[in-house]
Write a protein that holds these residues in place. Structure first.
Motif, PDB file in Angstrom:
ATOM      1  N   UNK A   1      31.362  30.576  42.671  1.00 55.88           N
ATOM      2  CA  UNK A   1      32.295  30.653  43.797  1.00 55.88           C
ATOM      3  C   UNK A   1      33.731  30.810  43.290  1.00 55.88           C
ATOM      4  N   UNK A   2      34.054  30.035  42.253  1.00 53.92           N
ATOM      5  CA  UNK A   2      35.411  30.136  41.696  1.00 53.92           C
ATOM      6  C   UNK A   2      35.653  31.546  41.159  1.00 53.92           C
ATOM      7  N   UNK A   3      34.650  32.085  40.474  1.00 54.57           N
ATOM      8  CA  UNK A   3      34.795  33.440  39.919  1.00 54.57           C
ATOM      9  C   UNK A   3      35.015  34.461  41.034  1.00 54.57           C
ATOM     10  N   UNK A   4      34.230  34.328  42.098  1.00 52.32           N
ATOM     11  CA  UNK A   4      34.365  35.266  43.219  1.00 52.32           C
ATOM     12  C   UNK A   4      35.764  35.171  43.843  1.00 52.32           C
ATOM     13  N   UNK A   5      36.209  33.944  44.011  1.00 55.90           N
ATOM     14  CA  UNK A   5      37.522  33.748  44.628  1.00 55.90           C
ATOM     15  C   UNK A   5      38.614  34.322  43.726  1.00 55.90           C
ATOM     16  N   UNK A   6      38.487  34.074  42.417  1.00 55.89           N
ATOM     17  CA  UNK A   6      39.493  34.562  41.473  1.00 55.89           C
ATOM     18  C   UNK A   6      39.574  36.082  41.527  1.00 55.89           C
ATOM     19  N   UNK A   7      38.417  36.717  41.692  1.00 60.69           N
ATOM     20  CA  UNK A   7      38.435  38.188  41.764  1.00 60.69           C
ATOM     21  C   UNK A   7      38.973  38.665  43.102  1.00 60.69           C
ATOM     22  N   UNK A   8      38.498  38.039  44.173  1.00 60.10           N
ATOM     23  CA  UNK A   8      38.893  38.475  45.510  1.00 60.10           C
ATOM     24  C   UNK A   8      40.408  38.364  45.704  1.00 60.10           C
ATOM     25  N   UNK A   9      40.984  37.279  45.197  1.00 59.26           N
ATOM     26  CA  UNK A   9      42.430  37.080  45.393  1.00 59.26           C
ATOM     27  C   UNK A   9      43.243  37.553  44.195  1.00 59.26           C
ATOM     28  N   UNK A  10      42.582  38.276  43.296  1.00 59.80           N
ATOM     29  CA  UNK A  10      43.238  38.819  42.120  1.00 59.80           C
ATOM     30  C   UNK A  10      44.106  37.775  41.428  1.00 59.80           C
ATOM     31  N   UNK A  11      43.505  36.605  41.195  1.00 62.69           N
ATOM     32  CA  UNK A  11      44.240  35.518  40.547  1.00 62.69           C
ATOM     33  C   UNK A  11      44.619  35.963  39.135  1.00 62.69           C
ATOM     34  N   UNK A  12      45.922  35.956  38.802  1.00 66.67           N
ATOM     35  CA  UNK A  12      46.350  36.523  37.522  1.00 66.67           C
ATOM     36  C   UNK A  12      45.840  35.758  36.307  1.00 66.67           C
TER      37      UNK A  12
END
Lengths: 112, 825
Positions: free
Chosen positions: B588-599
């Protein structure tokens, strides 16, 4: 003859800004922080501390001043000047309250 | 009586209130006999002093006492008074007015003095019998009639009128509740400190005050029986008084086609948009302002009278207003602009023992406002200085002591000032200790410190406000021998130390900001960025569940539940109990990081995943997705419990002696959400090899074969410090209890921003051990208090925000991609 254009843009109710807090207004060239003091005065400054660009809108508002959240520079809300030993100035913009609503002069705020 | 005369101008006045009366008085003095005057008054009475209705309600005055103009006055001045006749129309073409009784009166000049109407909040049941306003004598009579039957009254509105009505009804024996929408009483006239004192005084009269309370309905069968608040509570009421404000009565002017905004628009000479029609009083709007106090009305009346008398006078320029509350025994005064200030432009004097608060606000050497409570003798002097725009820079030092103090020579420094006092001068008002007593004790017993003086004489031992003075006595008595104190006041707002303030919060049961600032004699009106976060913490720690967290007194990270980064973006750290996670959480964290383009995605030192560089506006969405995947706030931003780091322990490790992961998770679940003076990090190691580095944590548990060693006071930041061994316990249960008791003792005793090791060094390890390891009853009590305080913080802050609490604060007020074209002026 060149005359000054005033364009007061309605930002909504004063109550949308927390007392002793701020909200931001985004315009193409900058973010503006609109502050509300404990006594329901409003002030608007560019949302950028003259020190290292910290978002002033997130600082602690006390009296007519705000402490920048990054390094605690204290900025005068009226003039935008840093107070105390620090020097620098955040640009200020005309705002007013009418009938409980906050207006900002876009003629100035959106200008270059 | 003068007879009508064709040469005299016909003056018709609509309204027989105080503004009209004063205007006519002024007019008759300036131009006697120049006008034929007709007055239409809707009330069947002569002109009386409306602001004295409160004393009539309280039984301190009668109607006769408050009559301004008796029948004789009208007769003497040849006024044709039409009592009880309401004007229903103005014909501007024909220059006549028509009354409800059918009278048609011609005019040369018309004055509209229609005053204002009380505002009735539009809730269901507002028209039930028993719901009254507080505006005229009829209202007072209705209130008195209800009061004679006893029972409960609810006054809606905690402004000037509402409080006067409440006090009057309480005096008549009713059980009164004031329901006020705003968080403090009389917020337009008082600052927080004065409002606090006022509330205390009102409550002392047996009146219940509900602030921040919104009335949504009024109930009753045939007559009022109760009101309902937005929070669902109902308050019984045999009488409801609406005193929420007034509205200019401009209906007649509007119907006549005059310019009306909030009120009847007038120029500086009180002329409306029709030059032969004037308006005066509460019904007008002048330069955008409407007034509801008597002084401005009288100022307007004077200008209008001069104008009608044909004199050339300077116009009315608006008024600076002042307020006094007419409740016997409550002295308060406010005038001008009393914006929240700071040390550079205000002077504050507080006397907690006498309940006095004075604040004068200055700008560029001039007084611009004043708020006085408890002693208002100098109110008119300050008001005069405001109106005169007098330069007061010369007397700034002594200004707050009032007019009587002026001209007393140069101000002394505090030590010389104290040295100049006589021996019987009182230093400590709470305990009645004179200067002589203190000096005597210092000399006789060889006292050298403030604490000794306090212990022996009790001076400054109660509210602490005279601490500065007591120190000055010490300095003046001992001279060079007084080394000064090592005491460090909290900030410029007070002479008290953090420890003293904490002590007083508990002993004096101070439960709000205004209570602390007033009772401890704060030198500023509302604190500073140094003391406000500290006081907010002390209040939270002292009154769990009772004190409401003041978000605006918190640093941005705690306000927004995320850590601010140098570019103004934020970092998000979900909680991973004891440093444990699951593939599903990581996915879930990975998906969120990608979806929100976490730098940036990074592991923290506390065994967590840090998502860095998230813009403020995206925070609620990121949180919502983390919550959906079963994660909560990791509170990595808090001065509170951050992480419990664990090693694998006996479930997997061949050296493990106990279930370190299990204990870590339990500790984290027990402590998460708690606010502490500074951040708190824990670790649990499964064996003395100490892989989770528990010996540099605030609290570290090291598992051994025989149980658990509890270590405290480690640090590994700016300052590196290995922990001290506090003690050994045999069971996991005890380990949890001891750790929580340590945390609670730290929460209760430490100075704000002191890490746990600093507190432990200040009080001494032995003292900590004595109260937690040796004194079992005390340990249990600390543990129980910790559990109580945890009940108040059980809600996940992210979940609250995602559910909508203060959610709007994450969004810009406005966002303009294209600037609309300015409107041509």
């Amino acid at each position: 003859m060149e005359h000054k254009r005033e364009y007061w843009f309605d930002l909504g109710l004063l109550t949308a800004i927390p007392v002793r807090g701020a909200r931001t207004v985004q315009v193409p060239r900058r973010d503006i922080a609109v502050f509300r003091t404990a006594n329901n005065e409003v002030f608007a400054l560019e949302n950028k501390c003259p020190h290292k660009g910290g978002p002033l809108s997130e600082g602690i508002v006390h009296g007519r001043k705000v402490a920048c959240p990054l390094h605690n520079w204290v900025i005068d809300l009226e003039s935008g000047h840093a107070t105390g030993a620090d020097h620098g100035c955040a640009r200020s913009f005309p705002v007013k309250i009418e009938n409980g609503r906050v207006f900002i002069d876009m003629g100035v705020a959106a200008a270059a | 009586m003068t007879s009508p005369d064709k040469c005299r101008r016909k003056l018709v006045v609509v309204g027989n209130g105080m503004a009209a009366g004063r205007m006519l008085e002024e007019l008759f003095a300036r131009a006697p006999g120049a006008h034929d005057v007709t007055i239409f008054g809707a009330e069947p009475r002569v002109n009386y002093d409306r602001i004295m209705l409160s004393p009539v309600l309280a039984g301190e005055k009668t109607y006769e006492d408050i009559v301004i103009h008796g029948d004789a006055w009208y007769a003497e001045n040849g006024i044709d008074l039409r009592r009880g006749e309401r004007v229903v129309a103005v014909d501007r073409e024909a220059r006549t007015v028509t009354s409800s009784a059918g009278t048609v009166a011609p005019y040369d000049e018309l004055v509209l003095a229609t005053g204002s109407d009380p505002f009735v909040i539009p809730v269901p049941g507002a028209s039930l019998p028993g719901v009254v306003t507080f505006r005229d004598l009829d209202d007072v009579e209705k209130m008195l009639e209800a009061a004679n039957k006893g029972g409960s009254a609810v006054v809606i509105g905690g402004g000037l009128l509402g409080l006067e009505a409440a006090a009057g009804l309480a005096l008549k024996g009713m059980k009164v509740t004031v329901v006020h929408l705003m968080p403090t009483l009389m917020e337009r006239q008082l600052d927080l400190s004065a409002a606090y004192l006022l509330r205390r005084a009102i409550e002392k009269r047996g009146i219940t005050v509900e602030t921040g309370a919104n009335t949504v309905a009024i109930f009753g069968a045939g007559k009022v029986e109760a009101i309902k608040l937005e929070d669902g509570r109902t308050l019984p009421a045999d009488l409801v008084v609406m005193a929420v404000g007034i509205r200019p009565n401009a209906a007649l002017a509007k119907a006549a086609g005059l310019e009306v905004r909030r009120g009847i628009v007038v120029d500086d000479h009180l002329a409306t948009s029709d030059p032969s029609i004037y308006s005066v009083g509460e019904c007008v709007e002048h330069r955008g302002a409407c007034y509801g106090l008597v002084a401005p009305l009288y100022e307007m009346a004077k200008v209008l009278a001069a104008r009608l008398a044909g004199e050339e006078v300077a116009g009315y320029a608006g008024s600076i207003t002042s307020t006094k509350l007419k409740v016997t025994g409550v002295d308060l005064f406010s005038a001008g602009d009393f914006s929240e200030g700071d040390e550079t432009d205000e002077v504050v004097l507080r006397d907690p023992s006498r309940g006095i608060y004075k604040r004068v606000i200055l700008r560029d050497g001039h007084i611009v406002g004043a708020v006085l409570y408890g002693d208002v003798a100098d109110g008119s002097w300050y008001f005069d200085l405001i109106k005169k725009h007098a330069d007061v820079s010369e007397m700034r030092e002594t200004l707050i002591y009032g007019q009587a103090f002026q001209g007393g020579g140069a101000a002394l420094d505090p030590i010389s000032a104290v040295a100049a006092l006589s021996d019987d001068a009182e230093i400590c008002g709470c305990n009645g200790v004179s200067k002589g007593t203190i000096v005597g004790a210092i000399k006789a017993k060889g006292l050298t410190t403030l604490d000794e003086v306090r212990a022996v004489t009790k001076a400054s031992a109660s509210c602490g406000q005279c601490t500065g003075k007591v120190e000055a006595v010490l300095a003046a008595t001992l001279g060079a021998a007084y080394s000064g104190s090592s005491r460090k006041p909290m900030c410029k707002c007070t002479d008290l130390t953090h420890e003293e303030v904490r002590g007083f919060i508990a002993s004096k049961e101070l439960k709000s900001f205004p209570a602390i600032l007033q009772e401890l004699g704060w030198k500023t009106s509302c604190g500073c960025p140094t003391c406000r976060p500290a006081l907010n913490y002390y209040l939270i720690a002292a009154w769990p569940g009772e004190y409401r967290d003041d978000l605006q007194s918190r640093f941005v990270n705690e306000r927004l539940h995320a850590n601010i980064q140098k570019d103004g973006t934020f970092s998000v750290v979900p909680r991973m109990w004891g440093g444990l996670t699951t593939p599903a959480e990581l996915r879930a964290i990975a998906d969120i990081a990608e979806k929100y383009q976490v730098p940036l995605v990074k592991m923290t030192g506390g065994q967590r995943v840090d998502l860095i560089g998230i813009p403020k506006a995206s925070l609620p969405n990121v949180w919502a997705e983390l919550l959906a995947a079963g994660m909560v706030s990791g509170q990595a931003y808090a001065k509170g419990l951050r992480t419990v780091k664990t090693c694998v322990g006996k479930s997997w490790c061949r050296f493990g002696t106990q279930d370190s992961m299990g204990l870590g998770v339990k500790l984290e679940k027990l402590m998460c959400g708690s606010w502490t003076p500074a951040k708190v990090k824990l670790a649990v190691s499964g064996c003395p090899r100490n892989c989770s580095e528990a010996t540099v944590k605030d609290i570290g548990v090291i598992c051994v074969d025989s149980g658990y060693d509890i270590h405290i006071a480690g640090a590994a930041g700016l300052h590196v410090r290995a922990t001290d061994l506090l003690g050994h316990v045999d069971t996991e249960e005890e380990a949890l209890e001891v750790c929580a008791a340590v945390l609670q003792a730290y929460r209760e005793q430490a100075v704000y921003l002191d890490r746990l090791y600093k507190w432990s060094e200040k009080v001494g390890l032995d003292a900590v051990r004595a109260q937690i390891i040796d004194d079992l009853a005390n340990r249990k009590a600390l543990y129980q208090r910790f559990l109580v305080s945890q009940r108040a913080v059980r809600k996940d802050p992210w979940a609250e925000r995602v559910a909508g609490r203060e959610l709007h604060e994450f969004m810009p007020l406005a966002k303009l991609d294209i600037i609309p074209a300015p409107v041509e002026a």
